[in-house]
Design a protein around this motif. Structure first.
Motif, PDB file in Angstrom:
ATOM      1  N   ASP A   1       5.870  -6.072   3.702  1.00 45.67           N
ATOM      2  CA  ASP A   1       4.549  -6.628   3.422  1.00 45.67           C
ATOM      3  C   ASP A   1       4.358  -7.990   4.092  1.00 45.67           C
ATOM      4  O   ASP A   1       3.903  -8.948   3.464  1.00 45.67           O
ATOM      5  CB  ASP A   1       4.318  -6.752   1.913  1.00 45.67           C
TER       6      ASP A   1
ATOM      7  N   ARG B   1       5.905  -1.882   6.098  1.00 45.73           N
ATOM      8  CA  ARG B   1       4.622  -2.596   6.088  1.00 45.73           C
ATOM      9  C   ARG B   1       4.779  -3.963   6.756  1.00 45.73           C
ATOM     10  O   ARG B   1       4.428  -4.988   6.195  1.00 45.73           O
ATOM     11  CB  ARG B   1       4.062  -2.708   4.668  1.00 45.73           C
TER      12      ARG B   1
ATOM     13  N   ASP C   1       5.475   2.260   8.397  1.00 47.77           N
ATOM     14  CA  ASP C   1       4.273   1.460   8.631  1.00 47.77           C
ATOM     15  C   ASP C   1       4.638   0.138   9.297  1.00 47.77           C
ATOM     16  O   ASP C   1       4.462  -0.947   8.741  1.00 47.77           O
ATOM     17  CB  ASP C   1       3.503   1.242   7.325  1.00 47.77           C
TER      18      ASP C   1
END
Length: 219
Positions: free
Chosen positions: A73, A93, A124
């Motif tokens: 993230d 992410r 991702d």
């Protein structure tokens, strides 16, 4: 080494120098125009929340065996990473754009130096228009290394328009079949054994437009 926890939700921290190991526990934090001195840190900046952004900043580990950023993230935009064992530990992410990873620490205490290393199941992930050169130092393994053991494999990975150099192989693709792992339009510089390893159909969904930096010859 010291450890500092930053910051409140949505806060932007700008124009400062930070010495010590940084943990982020709040969502939506942005570091902008920050110089990080992470000498002696196992993690330079470690994100425990979501939506961390680091922009127009630099981090150095002082030639010690540390990892600059981890692990999920987070977004790096125009970030310089140097003198660390690893640039990034990637759990998912993660976006790294227009950044520079160089002069890494490959020979200190059995280091296994990678510009970025992808964890099991990491997904991702975007690496776009970066220069990642781990150089000829002892222990330099790769500019980017994907997961190489059992499932789950990496998925939804795009490595596009980078200059990748150094290591035994500059890019280790997954050594087993993965999902939507794409390697596009990169330039590959010097290496010890080869530009890429295991970047074959099945292991990757697409491998195209990649060339040798010195000659422009296709890979």
């Amino acid at each position: 080494s010291s450890r500092t926890s930053y910051a409140t939700a949505g806060e932007t921290i700008s124009g400062v120098a930070i010495t010590g190991c940084v943990e982020v526990h709040a969502p939506g934090v942005t570091f902008r125009n920050v110089s990080f001195n992470a000498q002696g840190c196992f993690w330079g900046v470690r994100n425990f929340s979501t939506g961390l952004s680091v922009v127009d900043s630099a981090i150095a580990c002082g030639g010690t065996n540390g990892t600059a950023f981890g692990s999920s993230d987070l977004t790096l935009l125009r970030v310089e990473i140097s003198r660390c064992e690893n640039g990034l530990n990637v759990a998912g992410r993660v976006s790294v754009v227009d950044s520079w990873i160089h002069d890494m620490n490959g020979g200190n205490g059995g280091a296994h130096t990678d510009g970025a290393q992808f964890n099991q199941g990491a997904s991702d992930i975007l690496f776009q228009h970066n220069t990642i050169n781990v150089g000829p130092a002892n222990g330099a393994t790769s500019a980017i290394i994907a997961w190489n053991e059992g499932d789950p494999q990496n998925r939804n990975v795009t490595i596009v328009a980078n200059l990748l150099a150094g290591g035994t192989y500059s890019l280790y693709c997954p050594r087993q079949n993965s999902t939507n792992f794409r390697v596009l339009n990169n330039r590959f510089g010097t290496y010890e054994y080869g530009s890429t390893e295991s970047c074959v159909p099945g292991h990757v969904a697409e491998f195209s437009g990649n060339v040798r930096d010195q000659t422009g010859a296709p890979l």
